[in-house]
Motif scaffolding. Structure first.
Motif, PDB file in Angstrom:
ATOM      1  N   GLN A 186      43.022  38.523  51.906  1.00 17.94           N
ATOM      2  CA  GLN A 186      41.874  38.511  50.742  1.00 17.94           C
ATOM      3  C   GLN A 186      41.215  36.757  49.672  1.00 17.94           C
ATOM      4  O   GLN A 186      40.040  37.351  49.894  1.00 17.94           O
ATOM      5  CB  GLN A 186      41.925  40.088  49.256  1.00 17.94           C
ATOM      6  CG  GLN A 186      42.546  40.994  49.424  1.00 17.94           C
ATOM      7  CD  GLN A 186      43.228  41.196  49.833  1.00 17.94           C
ATOM      8  OE1 GLN A 186      44.486  39.940  50.093  1.00 17.94           O
ATOM      9  NE2 GLN A 186      43.694  42.313  50.345  1.00 17.94           N
ATOM     10  N   LEU A 187      42.214  36.043  49.889  1.00 18.04           N
ATOM     11  CA  LEU A 187      41.932  35.319  49.010  1.00 18.04           C
ATOM     12  C   LEU A 187      42.298  33.393  49.891  1.00 18.04           C
ATOM     13  O   LEU A 187      42.966  33.982  50.599  1.00 18.04           O
ATOM     14  CB  LEU A 187      43.100  34.870  48.028  1.00 18.04           C
ATOM     15  CG  LEU A 187      42.862  35.818  47.524  1.00 18.04           C
ATOM     16  CD1 LEU A 187      43.864  35.855  45.925  1.00 18.04           C
ATOM     17  CD2 LEU A 187      41.336  36.411  46.031  1.00 18.04           C
ATOM     18  N   GLU A 330      42.962  39.839  36.606  1.00 23.96           N
ATOM     19  CA  GLU A 330      41.806  39.911  37.308  1.00 23.96           C
ATOM     20  C   GLU A 330      41.098  39.276  38.384  1.00 23.96           C
ATOM     21  O   GLU A 330      41.523  37.819  39.141  1.00 23.96           O
ATOM     22  CB  GLU A 330      40.067  39.624  36.840  1.00 23.96           C
ATOM     23  CG  GLU A 330      40.707  40.577  35.663  1.00 23.96           C
ATOM     24  CD  GLU A 330      38.965  40.649  34.925  1.00 23.96           C
ATOM     25  OE1 GLU A 330      38.245  39.204  35.497  1.00 23.96           O
ATOM     26  OE2 GLU A 330      38.682  41.267  33.625  1.00 23.96           O
ATOM     27  N   VAL A 331      41.255  39.975  39.899  1.00 26.06           N
ATOM     28  CA  VAL A 331      41.231  38.880  41.333  1.00 26.06           C
ATOM     29  C   VAL A 331      40.458  40.374  41.979  1.00 26.06           C
ATOM     30  O   VAL A 331      40.261  41.489  42.483  1.00 26.06           O
ATOM     31  CB  VAL A 331      42.328  39.000  42.056  1.00 26.06           C
ATOM     32  CG1 VAL A 331      42.149  38.840  43.281  1.00 26.06           C
ATOM     33  CG2 VAL A 331      43.884  38.505  41.733  1.00 26.06           C
ATOM     34  N   GLY A 332      38.808  39.401  42.756  1.00 20.82           N
ATOM     35  CA  GLY A 332      38.464  39.410  43.396  1.00 20.82           C
ATOM     36  C   GLY A 332      37.888  39.581  44.668  1.00 20.82           C
ATOM     37  O   GLY A 332      38.078  37.889  44.908  1.00 20.82           O
ATOM     38  N   SER A 333      37.765  40.385  45.820  1.00 26.14           N
ATOM     39  CA  SER A 333      37.889  39.277  47.000  1.00 26.14           C
ATOM     40  C   SER A 333      36.199  40.202  48.180  1.00 26.14           C
ATOM     41  O   SER A 333      36.303  41.240  48.403  1.00 26.14           O
ATOM     42  CB  SER A 333      38.691  39.551  47.714  1.00 26.14           C
ATOM     43  OG  SER A 333      38.239  39.241  49.143  1.00 26.14           O
ATOM     44  N   ILE A 334      35.496  39.563  48.214  1.00 24.79           N
ATOM     45  CA  ILE A 334      34.051  40.315  48.869  1.00 24.79           C
ATOM     46  C   ILE A 334      33.750  39.535  50.387  1.00 24.79           C
ATOM     47  O   ILE A 334      33.779  38.141  50.400  1.00 24.79           O
ATOM     48  CB  ILE A 334      32.523  39.922  48.003  1.00 24.79           C
ATOM     49  CG1 ILE A 334      32.893  40.675  46.463  1.00 24.79           C
ATOM     50  CG2 ILE A 334      31.790  40.543  48.702  1.00 24.79           C
ATOM     51  CD1 ILE A 334      31.748  40.342  45.572  1.00 24.79           C
ATOM     52  N   GLY A 335      33.557  40.292  51.311  1.00 25.27           N
ATOM     53  CA  GLY A 335      33.032  39.675  52.621  1.00 25.27           C
ATOM     54  C   GLY A 335      34.000  38.384  53.336  1.00 25.27           C
ATOM     55  O   GLY A 335      34.953  39.048  52.865  1.00 25.27           O
ATOM     56  N   ASP A 336      33.136  37.453  53.357  1.00 19.96           N
ATOM     57  CA  ASP A 336      33.757  36.669  54.026  1.00 19.96           C
ATOM     58  C   ASP A 336      34.265  35.853  53.102  1.00 19.96           C
ATOM     59  O   ASP A 336      33.359  34.482  53.395  1.00 19.96           O
ATOM     60  CB  ASP A 336      32.550  36.080  54.891  1.00 19.96           C
ATOM     61  CG  ASP A 336      32.994  34.454  56.388  1.00 19.96           C
ATOM     62  OD1 ASP A 336      35.154  34.243  56.265  1.00 19.96           O
ATOM     63  OD2 ASP A 336      32.082  34.173  56.645  1.00 19.96           O
ATOM     64  N   ALA A 337      35.766  36.071  52.861  1.00 19.39           N
ATOM     65  CA  ALA A 337      35.875  35.117  51.950  1.00 19.39           C
ATOM     66  C   ALA A 337      36.450  33.773  52.615  1.00 19.39           C
ATOM     67  O   ALA A 337      37.080  32.964  52.536  1.00 19.39           O
ATOM     68  CB  ALA A 337      37.086  35.707  51.068  1.00 19.39           C
ATOM     69  N   VAL A 373      35.193  34.705  46.957  1.00 24.37           N
ATOM     70  CA  VAL A 373      36.691  34.960  45.815  1.00 24.37           C
ATOM     71  C   VAL A 373      36.950  34.306  44.265  1.00 24.37           C
ATOM     72  O   VAL A 373      36.133  34.061  44.099  1.00 24.37           O
ATOM     73  CB  VAL A 373      37.431  33.551  46.627  1.00 24.37           C
ATOM     74  CG1 VAL A 373      38.992  33.836  46.090  1.00 24.37           C
ATOM     75  CG2 VAL A 373      38.102  34.004  48.154  1.00 24.37           C
ATOM     76  N   LEU A 374      36.841  36.052  43.362  1.00 28.28           N
ATOM     77  CA  LEU A 374      37.415  35.353  42.333  1.00 28.28           C
ATOM     78  C   LEU A 374      38.932  35.952  41.770  1.00 28.28           C
ATOM     79  O   LEU A 374      39.381  36.907  41.966  1.00 28.28           O
ATOM     80  CB  LEU A 374      36.356  36.037  41.495  1.00 28.28           C
ATOM     81  CG  LEU A 374      34.579  36.771  42.099  1.00 28.28           C
ATOM     82  CD1 LEU A 374      34.009  37.984  41.728  1.00 28.28           C
ATOM     83  CD2 LEU A 374      34.021  35.088  41.836  1.00 28.28           C
ATOM     84  N   VAL A 375      39.585  34.836  40.687  1.00 27.28           N
ATOM     85  CA  VAL A 375      40.956  35.057  41.135  1.00 27.28           C
ATOM     86  C   VAL A 375      40.560  34.778  39.171  1.00 27.28           C
ATOM     87  O   VAL A 375      39.827  33.325  38.422  1.00 27.28           O
ATOM     88  CB  VAL A 375      41.108  34.172  41.456  1.00 27.28           C
ATOM     89  CG1 VAL A 375      42.962  34.154  40.590  1.00 27.28           C
ATOM     90  CG2 VAL A 375      40.966  34.219  42.775  1.00 27.28           C
ATOM     91  N   GLY A 376      41.085  35.486  38.234  1.00 23.91           N
ATOM     92  CA  GLY A 376      40.919  35.034  36.772  1.00 23.91           C
ATOM     93  C   GLY A 376      39.953  35.755  36.144  1.00 23.91           C
ATOM     94  O   GLY A 376      39.534  35.727  34.873  1.00 23.91           O
TER      95      GLY A 376
END
Lengths: 849, 117
Positions: A186-187, A330-337, A373-376
């Motif tokens: 994901q990251l 908090e962690v986020g992952s979208i599509g073509d990370a 990609v979103l972390v934190g």
């Protein structure tokens, strides 16, 4: 298309989340089926996504998605512990391990997956476990009890969930990952690094690029894991979470088409190579992919149901974007990370000190979002996901979408979303579904939720759903009501004026003249607070009693197990040794948990309702008063030690703090109020984070107002400088009473100030220049309230009738035996449901206390 | 008349009418069951209700300490822990279809309140 003329016998093998969803959907779509479920575990379907909550107190029942009763009501036949060993595809029959035969017309394989355990010598020892089922959790729990150190093999999403479980169980926790980073799927690398440092700061040690060669006997701990690079790690238990493999053994044995690396091959209808057999969920392979998330599994289940009932829903792949919280990170992952699309470009924002990393991946022409990609900080996730899923054109400066809000970031309003936009991915609700629900008569958020099921799954779309609903309602001319609740068509401020102007002295009178119904938990305490602010009557007079929240009625703060906390007032944080000893003696006598609060006093937890009068009797006798910790009222005035002791202090901050606390104690307000008084500009009392802050100067006091700590910190505004003590008190009187009169229910001073038209300058004008000509009135009202102060506990204890209310039972003596404690770090804490049901070793029986 | 084979609930004398403050609740222990008993004034008339005291969501014996109110035509108590509403007449939870508590029959004889458990 298949039509269901006579009742079709549907046999479902597997009762995980997806298998259950299939049954639920099919039951709702067709009466013409006869469903039989073969469940391999002893438990029916449960929530695997939230497995780790089992370690923070959720029981197996809490995780359950269904019960035998529900299935019976639906007419679904279910058999547990049923392991299917053979399929006789020609005869359309399934055979179980114990020799039962189940005929079918259509078969659905929802056998899920099993955890992959790497082939390491020594991986089959007693304390080498996996993390997939509730039985696994029980095994982990038992093992954890005999272990101090635990290792999770695998640094993916599930591995980190499992690490959280070990941490919750109190083990020293390590994560061992083969790849150079965490969550490599994901990251990107930087995202993985940020996540790693955040997780390590929470006390979990991460080891990357480690290939385990062997698990052998340890020296310090039970086992030793030896890595390929010659290093080793000692541990008492090993938890494998290195990915999943589809459970396709039955399909393999029955000669259904499988993928090269396993997985039952299915088409867009989730049909396997046998036209009477479907496969859904993690055992199914669609276009050479396994989908290891629950949402795509649900979509597959719906596609299979659709194929069986003649619908046209098909499975066309799934968005694998995820947003989650791992150990609070908090962690986020979208599509073509990973920027794999040709020509992809990216924007990054990296705030190392705060551990926030965001990357936005856009297409070659910088028109569309490809991934992120979103972390934190995942606050941008919803917006970015909508851009990505709906192909919405990017704004002129795409980087504003991930930069910290400078006020200029273009918010993606509900109107900008196309009708096809998915709002709730758990239940597959699109914006158009919400619009038509409103067209068909839904006229509130609650209506829309119960009608479309939107936002009733993971709840991640709550805010977005509210935006869409509000915006659609407003378009239809529905005014979004500002009334306090369904019983009064007024704001709190309006109610305050009504009470004051009309001299109303009871809730019944207010309700009769200005409201409807019987009231509720919103308007009753609000009215109680207004009546108290205006008259400062004893809040527990019989007629006011039914207005108070339980905390106000029992003069303590209710905790999760139904016990109360006891917080005596310690004005200014100054306390004599005698009083400290008394607090200790009382806590000891009643086995209360003690903790120092942020407001410079001492909180005693775990008092049963029937113990409260005796506890307070001892405290009041020793000179303590109630601390109003349970009330929307003045809480504490925090102070530094001031000029009496401190080398730098310029004024006596302790005396001023004590005087202020004694003046305003008991004042009921729309929300709690906190003060701070610092003896010099070094500001050790942190006064600028309080509702009222006072900071000493060479010439007197500087007054700050409307600061706040908590969820949304706000620095207090400098209101006036170099005041003498008399003027200081006069100004505080006016500010507080103006707040009490005009604020909304549960509105802190900070929010009140932010909403005050004209802001600080307006408030200064009212208080210092008397622009509204109300200062005399405000001061007089404050004098009334100050003069009418009484310690609510003292008054309560004086009346036998009042004391009677604290009995647990009206018809007998005795206590609530469900309240049980265990000991931890030398004190009590509430026993979890699990500890109560299993009788933990350290359980303290209630009658001992 | 038909024969009734079910065990009829037994009436238990619990307390006097004056033991319950109007528009609030008390808790009674009846045959080992904790029962929350409420007195509600509506339209000048006094109503009594009894439901189980166990909050199935908060998992504690606290419902009698909740605030009483109304939602549309239903008289409800709000759990003091997480504020879900339970209809006093039926025990139904308004926010969760899958949750409810037991509701008991109540009657007054003379000055005494009786609950059927």
């Amino acid at each position: 298309m298949t039509s269901l003329a006579s009742k079709t016998r549907i046999l479902v093998v597997g009762n995980g989340m997806v298998g259950h969803h299939f049954v639920e959907q099919l039951h709702q779509s067709s009466d013409n089926v006869d469903i039989t479920v073969l469940c391999g575990e002893s438990r029916l379907a449960y929530d695997r996504v939230h497995l780790s909550s089992y370690f923070s107190g959720a029981s197996a029942d809490d995780l359950a998605l269904t019960t035998a009763d529900v299935y019976r009501d639906w007419g679904v036949n279910v058999v547990t512990n049923a392991i299917v060993t053979d399929l006789l595809r020609d005869e359309k029959k399934a055979l179980t391990e114990d020799g039962q035969v189940f005929p079918y017309d259509k078969l659905v394989l929802a056998t899920g997956s099993y955890p992959f355990v790497p082939p390491i010598p020594g991986n089959d020892q007693e304390h080498c476990l996996v993390y997939r089922t509730i039985d696994d959790l029980i095994a982990i729990e038992n093992s954890a009890r005999e272990s101090k150190v635990g290792v999770v093999v695998g640094g993916g999403l599930l591995g980190l969930e499992a690490a959280n479980a070990l941490k919750e169980a109190g083990l020293e926790t390590h994560v061992v990952e083969f790849a150079p980073q965490l969550m490599a799927v994901q990251l990107d690398e930087t995202g993985g690094d940020v996540l790693r440092s955040k997780i390590e700061s929470l006390g979990v040690t991460v080891h990357t690029q480690k290939a385990t060669q062997v698990i052998e006997a340890g020296e310090q701990s039970r086992y030793r894991m030896v890595f390929a690079d010659g290093t080793f790690l000692e541990t008492d238990m090993v938890l494998f979470s290195a990915g999943i493999r589809p459970s396709d053994q039955l399909a393999r044995k029955s000669m259904l088409a499988l993928g090269e690396r396993g997985g039952i091959v299915v088409d867009d209808n989730c049909l396997t190579s046998d036209p009477d057999i479907f496969a859904v969920g993690e055992c199914a392979l669609w276009q050479n992919r396994i989908f290891g998330l629950v949402a795509p599994g649900y979509t597959m289940a719906r596609a299979a149901v659709s194929a069986l009932t003649g619908g046209d829903t098909v499975f066309t792949g799934a968005d694998m974007s995820t947003k989650l919280k791992l150990m609070g990170v908090e962690v986020g992952s979208i599509g073509d990370a990973h920027e794999r699309t040709t020509g992809a470009q990216s924007y990054t924002y990296f705030n190392q000190p705060e551990g926030v990393y965001k990357k936005l991946v856009v297409d070659e022409s910088q028109q569309k979002v490809l991934g992120a990609v979103l972390v934190g900080d995942t606050s941008d996730y919803d917006t970015l996901l909508q851009y990505a899923l709906n192909g919405i054109d990017l704004p002129e400066n795409p980087e504003t979408l991930i930069l910290p809000s400078s006020g200029a970031a273009p918010a993606l309003g509900a109107d900008a979303l196309p009708d096809t936009a998915t709002i709730c991915s758990c239940h597959n609700v699109a914006k158009s579904d919400i619009v038509s629900a409103i067209d068909e008569g839904c006229c509130s958020l609650g209506d829309v939720k119960s009608c479309t099921k939107a936002s009733t799954g993971c709840g991640g779309c709550t805010a977005l759903l509210k935006n869409v609903v509000d915006s659609e309602l407003e378009k239809r001319g529905v005014e979004v009501s500002k009334a306090i609740c369904e019983h009064f068509n007024h704001t709190r401020q309006e109610l305050f004026h009504i009470v004051k102007v009309n001299g109303i002295t009871s809730f019944d009178e207010l309700l009769e003249k200005h409201g409807t119904g019987l009231g509720c938990e919103i308007c009753k305490p609000a009215a109680g607070s207004i009546l108290a602010s205006v008259y400062n009557d004893y809040v527990l007079k019989q007629e006011h009693l039914p207005l108070q929240d339980t905390n106000d009625i029992y003069l303590g703060n209710m905790q999760k197990d139904g016990t109360y906390s006891v917080v005596p007032r310690v004005a200014g944080g100054e306390i004599t040794p005698e009083k400290l000893i008394l607090l200790g003696e009382v806590a000891k006598k009643y086995s209360l948990y003690t903790k120092i609060t942020g407001g410079q006093r001492i909180d005693l937890f775990g008092a049963r309702v029937d113990q409260l009068p005796d506890i307070w009797e001892a405290l009041v006798k020793g000179g303590f008063e109630t601390g109003h910790a349970y009330a929307k009222a003045l809480r504490t005035v925090k102070s530094c030690v001031g000029s009496t002791w401190c080398r730098y202090g310029v004024q006596d901050s302790v005396k001023t703090a004590i005087d202020l606390e004694n003046r305003y104690k008991g004042l009921r307000a729309p929300h709690k109020i906190k003060f701070g008084v610092s003896g010099c500009t070094r500001e050790c009392a942190e006064a600028q984070s309080k509702d009222i802050g006072v900071i000493a100067t060479e010439n007197g006091w500087n007054l700050y107002v409307c600061g706040n700590g908590g969820m949304k910190p706000r620095h207090a505004d400098l209101f006036a400088t170099d005041l003498d003590t008399e003027t200081l008190v006069k100004y505080i009187d006016r500010v507080l009473m103006f707040y009490v009169r005009t604020a909304d229910r549960l509105q802190r001073t900070s929010v009140w100030m932010d909403n005050l038209e004209g802001g600080l300058a307006y408030l200064q004008d009212v208080v210092m220049n008397d622009s509204l000509n109300i200062n005399a009135d405000l001061e007089a009202q404050m004098e009334t309230v100050v003069g009418a102060y009484q310690c609510e506990w003292k008054t309560t204890l004086e009346s036998e009738a009042s004391r009677k209310r604290f009995r647990q039972f009206v018809n007998t003596d005795g206590t609530d035996t469900n309240i049980q404690f265990v000991s931890e770090r030398g004190q009590v804490r509430p026993a979890t449901e699990m500890e109560k049901s299993k009788g933990a070793d350290n359980l303290i029986a209630v009658d001992v206390i | 008349m038909t024969a009734n084979t079910e065990v009829a609930p037994l009436w238990h004398d619990v307390c006097g009418i004056d033991d319950v403050v109007t528009n609030s609740g008390v808790c009674a222990l009846i045959e080992g069951q904790q029962v929350a008993l409420f007195s509600v004034m509506k339209g000048g008339e006094q109503f009594l209700y009894a439901i189980s005291n166990w909050d199935p969501i908060g998992k504690a014996n606290v419902l009698y300490r909740g605030l009483i109110g109304s939602i549309a035509d239903d008289i409800v108590v709000a759990s003091p822990l997480y504020k879900e509403h339970y209809v006093l007449a039926t025990g139904k939870c308004i926010e969760r279809d899958d949750v409810s508590v037991v509701a008991y029959d109540v009657k007054v004889e003379g000055e005494r309140i009786l609950v059927a458990v």
